[in-house]
Design an enzyme around this catalytic site. Structure first.
Site, PDB file in Angstrom:
ATOM      1  N   GLU A   1       0.851  -1.184   0.000  1.00 15.11           N
ATOM      2  CA  GLU A   1       0.000   0.000   0.000  1.00 15.11           C
ATOM      3  C   GLU A   1       0.889   1.237   0.000  1.00 15.11           C
ATOM      4  O   GLU A   1       1.955   1.249   0.596  1.00 15.11           O
ATOM      5  CB  GLU A   1      -0.916  -0.012   1.232  1.00 15.11           C
ATOM      6  CG  GLU A   1      -1.956  -1.121   1.132  1.00 15.11           C
ATOM      7  CD  GLU A   1      -2.880  -1.232   2.329  1.00 15.11           C
ATOM      8  OE1 GLU A   1      -2.998  -0.262   3.089  1.00 15.11           O
ATOM      9  OE2 GLU A   1      -3.472  -2.316   2.501  1.00 15.11           O
TER      10      GLU A   1
ATOM     11  N   ASN B   1      16.298  -2.853  13.862  1.00 13.30           N
ATOM     12  CA  ASN B   1      15.951  -2.002  15.010  1.00 13.30           C
ATOM     13  C   ASN B   1      16.762  -2.382  16.241  1.00 13.30           C
ATOM     14  O   ASN B   1      17.216  -1.505  16.987  1.00 13.30           O
ATOM     15  CB  ASN B   1      14.450  -2.092  15.309  1.00 13.30           C
ATOM     16  CG  ASN B   1      13.636  -1.347  14.258  1.00 13.30           C
ATOM     17  OD1 ASN B   1      14.185  -0.530  13.521  1.00 13.30           O
ATOM     18  ND2 ASN B   1      12.351  -1.632  14.195  1.00 13.30           N
TER      19      ASN B   1
ATOM     20  N   GLY C   1      27.859 -23.725  13.590  1.00 17.33           N
ATOM     21  CA  GLY C   1      28.824 -24.003  14.659  1.00 17.33           C
ATOM     22  C   GLY C   1      30.125 -23.313  14.334  1.00 17.33           C
ATOM     23  O   GLY C   1      30.135 -22.285  13.658  1.00 17.33           O
TER      24      GLY C   1
ATOM     25  N   CYS D   1      33.529 -19.002  15.276  1.00 11.34           N
ATOM     26  CA  CYS D   1      33.175 -17.574  15.157  1.00 11.34           C
ATOM     27  C   CYS D   1      31.706 -17.260  15.428  1.00 11.34           C
ATOM     28  O   CYS D   1      31.405 -16.399  16.245  1.00 11.34           O
ATOM     29  CB  CYS D   1      33.559 -17.058  13.773  1.00 11.34           C
ATOM     30  SG  CYS D   1      35.338 -17.009  13.563  1.00 11.34           S
TER      31      CYS D   1
ATOM     32  N   LYS E   1      30.511 -17.628  19.096  1.00 12.00           N
ATOM     33  CA  LYS E   1      31.264 -16.726  19.981  1.00 12.00           C
ATOM     34  C   LYS E   1      30.844 -15.261  19.773  1.00 12.00           C
ATOM     35  O   LYS E   1      30.593 -14.534  20.730  1.00 12.00           O
ATOM     36  CB  LYS E   1      32.759 -16.897  19.674  1.00 12.00           C
ATOM     37  CG  LYS E   1      33.679 -15.902  20.359  1.00 12.00           C
ATOM     38  CD  LYS E   1      35.131 -16.190  20.062  1.00 12.00           C
ATOM     39  CE  LYS E   1      35.599 -15.732  18.684  1.00 12.00           C
ATOM     40  NZ  LYS E   1      35.657 -14.285  18.502  1.00 12.00           N
TER      41      LYS E   1
HETATM   42  N1  LIG Z   1      -3.515  -4.764   0.996  1.00  8.39           N
HETATM   43  C1  LIG Z   1      -2.311  -5.119   0.595  1.00  8.39           C
HETATM   44  O1  LIG Z   1      -1.366  -4.328   0.553  1.00  8.39           O
HETATM   45  C2  LIG Z   1      -2.069  -6.511   0.138  1.00  8.39           C
HETATM   46  C3  LIG Z   1      -0.892  -6.802  -0.579  1.00  8.39           C
HETATM   47  C4  LIG Z   1      -0.680  -8.093  -1.035  1.00  8.39           C
HETATM   48  C5  LIG Z   1      -1.599  -9.085  -0.741  1.00  8.39           C
HETATM   49  N2  LIG Z   1      -2.722  -8.775  -0.017  1.00  8.39           N
HETATM   50  C6  LIG Z   1      -3.673  -9.859   0.230  1.00  8.39           C
HETATM   51  O2  LIG Z   1      -4.704  -9.745  -0.743  1.00  8.39           O
HETATM   52  C7  LIG Z   1      -5.965 -10.099  -0.173  1.00  8.39           C
HETATM   53  C8  LIG Z   1      -6.934  -8.953  -0.295  1.00  8.39           C
HETATM   54  O3  LIG Z   1      -6.449  -7.880   0.503  1.00  8.39           O
HETATM   55  P1  LIG Z   1      -7.114  -6.453   0.423  1.00  8.39           P
HETATM   56  O4  LIG Z   1      -6.295  -5.568   1.303  1.00  8.39           O
HETATM   57  O5  LIG Z   1      -7.344  -6.062  -0.993  1.00  8.39           O
HETATM   58  O6  LIG Z   1      -8.540  -6.771   1.123  1.00  8.39           O
HETATM   59  P2  LIG Z   1      -9.768  -5.767   1.388  1.00  8.39           P
HETATM   60  O7  LIG Z   1     -10.313  -6.125   2.715  1.00  8.39           O
HETATM   61  O8  LIG Z   1      -9.345  -4.347   1.125  1.00  8.39           O
HETATM   62  O9  LIG Z   1     -10.818  -6.165   0.261  1.00  8.39           O
HETATM   63  C9  LIG Z   1     -11.487  -7.380   0.207  1.00  8.39           C
HETATM   64  C10 LIG Z   1     -12.780  -7.171  -0.575  1.00  8.39           C
HETATM   65  O10 LIG Z   1     -13.378  -8.450  -0.781  1.00  8.39           O
HETATM   66  C11 LIG Z   1     -14.794  -8.267  -0.744  1.00  8.39           C
HETATM   67  N3  LIG Z   1     -15.438  -9.578  -0.572  1.00  8.39           N
HETATM   68  C12 LIG Z   1     -15.542 -10.327   0.549  1.00  8.39           C
HETATM   69  N4  LIG Z   1     -16.233 -11.463   0.267  1.00  8.39           N
HETATM   70  C13 LIG Z   1     -16.539 -11.437  -1.050  1.00  8.39           C
HETATM   71  C14 LIG Z   1     -17.227 -12.314  -1.918  1.00  8.39           C
HETATM   72  N5  LIG Z   1     -17.751 -13.464  -1.498  1.00  8.39           N
HETATM   73  N6  LIG Z   1     -17.347 -11.963  -3.208  1.00  8.39           N
HETATM   74  C15 LIG Z   1     -16.835 -10.802  -3.674  1.00  8.39           C
HETATM   75  N7  LIG Z   1     -16.193  -9.916  -2.886  1.00  8.39           N
HETATM   76  C16 LIG Z   1     -16.046 -10.228  -1.590  1.00  8.39           C
HETATM   77  C17 LIG Z   1     -14.977  -7.298   0.409  1.00  8.39           C
HETATM   78  O11 LIG Z   1     -16.260  -6.671   0.378  1.00  8.39           O
HETATM   79  C18 LIG Z   1     -13.825  -6.327   0.154  1.00  8.39           C
HETATM   80  O12 LIG Z   1     -14.217  -5.264  -0.685  1.00  8.39           O
HETATM   81  C19 LIG Z   1      -5.653 -10.524   1.259  1.00  8.39           C
HETATM   82  O13 LIG Z   1      -5.439 -11.907   1.300  1.00  8.39           O
HETATM   83  C20 LIG Z   1      -4.373  -9.791   1.575  1.00  8.39           C
HETATM   84  O14 LIG Z   1      -3.622 -10.447   2.577  1.00  8.39           O
HETATM   85  C21 LIG Z   1      -2.980  -7.519   0.391  1.00  8.39           C
END
Ligand SMILES: NC(=O)c1ccc[n+]([C@@H]2O[C@H](COP(=O)([O-])OP(=O)(O)OC[C@H]3O[C@@H](n4cnc5c(N)ncnc54)[C@H](O)[C@@H]3O)[C@@H](O)[C@H]2O)c1
Length: 435
Positions: A160, A224, A264, A267, A270
């Site tokens: 994001e 950190n 192991g 270095c 230790k």
């Molecule tokens: N947000 C990120 O930066 C990011 C990056 C990489 C991977 N992911 C992964 O991608 C996936 C989605 O993340 P996100 O942040 O976009 O989620 P989000 O919560 O922003 O969006 C999910 C959407 O799915 C919809 N939804 C739920 N059930 C549904 C259904 N049955 N049919 C159709 N739509 C439905 C919800 O209403 C919602 O709009 C997750 O597994 C997350 O871990 C997220």
């Protein structure tokens, strides 16, 4: 290509816009009608640089639309990308209810579709989820996996804040599948991006995101802790980490990234202890750094447990020092293992061409005298003799000569701590420590 995207949140909205920009017709599906309305009015469902413009442009070009109607989306597409949320439960487990609900929705919609359909899961999911998803689709649709539909895992790596830039510059495109045609079709969606396309096993693709993100969290926490120690000492932590990152041989490199046996030698244990005590004396908590030797000890315990299953057999160790090509026995994890197994009454012989007990000197000699004082009575000079006389062969160092010794053995168990050679991995009498 006609594509449907289930889930119009962060990942779904970015994919919708970017795939359309790359020339595809994309229909978004969400259970939330207001997100569907936003897309149909040419607006993004998220606040993210450049996404608004892309969605507005692609909507006016007629490349994107959105609906709450699963059947309409499935009928109008060849590939469905699944981007619904996979949040944590209260107990920290992965909540897959949205994923499995989509599997039901797609199963119902596929009842009314006669052409082959590809499902690409973009959400972050645990290993085994694609198989469960496909089983739900099969049960509800009455269709057969790999005859009527296929499933692939295609994890998303965007972050994001830089989502569009990351979409167009991913570190790699990863596709896990048991259906190469489906994997290639999904790969085609991303081939114009400047990233390697890797097609692999389903479960490997499924676990990758967890490994990546855990490692990223580890990097941040490690840095950190180093920063906290350095700042307490008046040392500029950023200069330290900049120099750390310049070492592309051992620090920022594939080196040491091989699952296997414990570390192991004279270095690593230790100097790790040295940094821990430095932090301790500065009253700085360093739980990540403190955990490292505990993990290493656990790996030694794992090895002991693996070998002790054969406690009543004659055990032959190929290699004793902490790595190939040295006679350094100090902090060799193999010495700890042999010491523990001898204490449990095991019958052991050892071959290590680099070790001549009479030639050991200094701290190396003191170390082994304090751990296995009767080492010379356990050593054999002929590896063939060890192979002939032992039931279990344990490989501890990656000496090239060992492969010839063990490759044709079929009637003895081979326990391998170093992944000696891929050629012996598939032998039925072969056990690797963690592969
Ligand atoms: N947000 C990120 O930066 C990011 C990056 C990489 C991977 N992911 C992964 O991608 C996936 C989605 O993340 P996100 O942040 O976009 O989620 P989000 O919560 O922003 O969006 C999910 C959407 O799915 C919809 N939804 C739920 N059930 C549904 C259904 N049955 N049919 C159709 N739509 C439905 C919800 O209403 C919602 O709009 C997750 O597994 C997350 O871990 C997220």
């Amino acid at each position: 290509m006609n594509i449907s995207i289930f889930g119009l949140g962060y990942v779904g909205c970015v994919s919708l816009g970017c795939l359309a920009k790359n020339g595809h017709f994309v229909i978004g599906v969400d259970t939330n009608p207001s997100k569907v309305d936003q897309i149909n009015s040419g607006k993004a469902t998220i606040i993210e640089k450049d996404v608004d413009t892309i969605i507005a442009e692609q909507k006016s070009a007629g490349h994107i639309s959105a609906t709450t109607d699963n059947q309409l989306a499935i009928k109008g597409s060849d590939i469905s990308i699944i981007a619904v949320g996979t949040p944590s439960t209260d107990k920290g487990h992965l909540n897959l209810q949205y994923i499995f609900k989509v599997a039901e929705n797609i199963g119902e919609a596929l009842q009314h579709k006669d052409t082959f359909h590809i499902i690409a899961i973009r959400s972050t999911i645990m290993p085994g989820t694609c198989d469960k998803f496909a089983a739900i689709v099969e049960r509800i649709s009455g269709k057969k996996r790999n005859e009527d539909f296929a499933i692939v895992d295609n994890p998303e790596f965007l972050r994001e804040g830089t989502a569009v830039q990351d979409y167009y510059n991913p570190p790699l495109t990863l596709i896990g599948s048991d259906n190469i045609n489906a994997a290639e079709k999904v790969a085609d969606l991303y081939r114009q991006l400047p990233a390697e396309v890797i097609i692999t096993d389903l479960k490997i693709a499924e676990i990758m995101k967890y490994i990546n993100n855990t490692y990223h969290a580890l990097k941040i926490s490690f840095s950190n802790e180093i920063g906290n120690i350095c700042s307490e000492l008046g040392i500029d932590s950023h200069k330290v980490m900049d120099i750390f990152c310049k070492d592309k041989q051992l620090n920022i490199s594939p080196y040491y990234f091989k699952p296997g046996f414990a570390y192991g030698g004279s270095c690593l244990p230790k100097d790790l202890k040295g940094l821990q005590t430095l932090a301790h004396d500065l009253y700085i908590d360093v739980p990540v750094i403190d955990a490292i030797h505990k993990t290493n000890d656990l790996q030694i315990q794992r090895a002991i447990k693996l070998i002790y299953k054969y406690w009543d057999k004659k055990l032959g160790f190929l290699g004793l020092s902490f790595k190939a090509g040295t006679d350094d026995l100090r902090n060799s994890p193999t010495v700890t293992i042999i010491e523990a197994l001898l204490g449990k009454g095991c019958d052991i012989v050892i071959y290590d061409k680099n070790i001549n007990v009479a030639m050991l000197t200094g701290t190396n000699k003191e170390y082994i005298d304090s751990r296995i004082p009767h080492l010379s009575s356990l050593l054999v000079s002929d590896p063939e003799e060890l192979i002939n006389n032992c039931d279990i062969i344990v490989i501890n160092t990656k000496e090239p000569e060992f492969i010839k010794l063990v490759e044709d053995i079929d009637n003895k168990i081979i326990v391998d701590f170093v992944r000696l050679d891929d050629a012996i991995l598939s032998k039925s009498n072969y056990l690797g420590i963690n592969w």
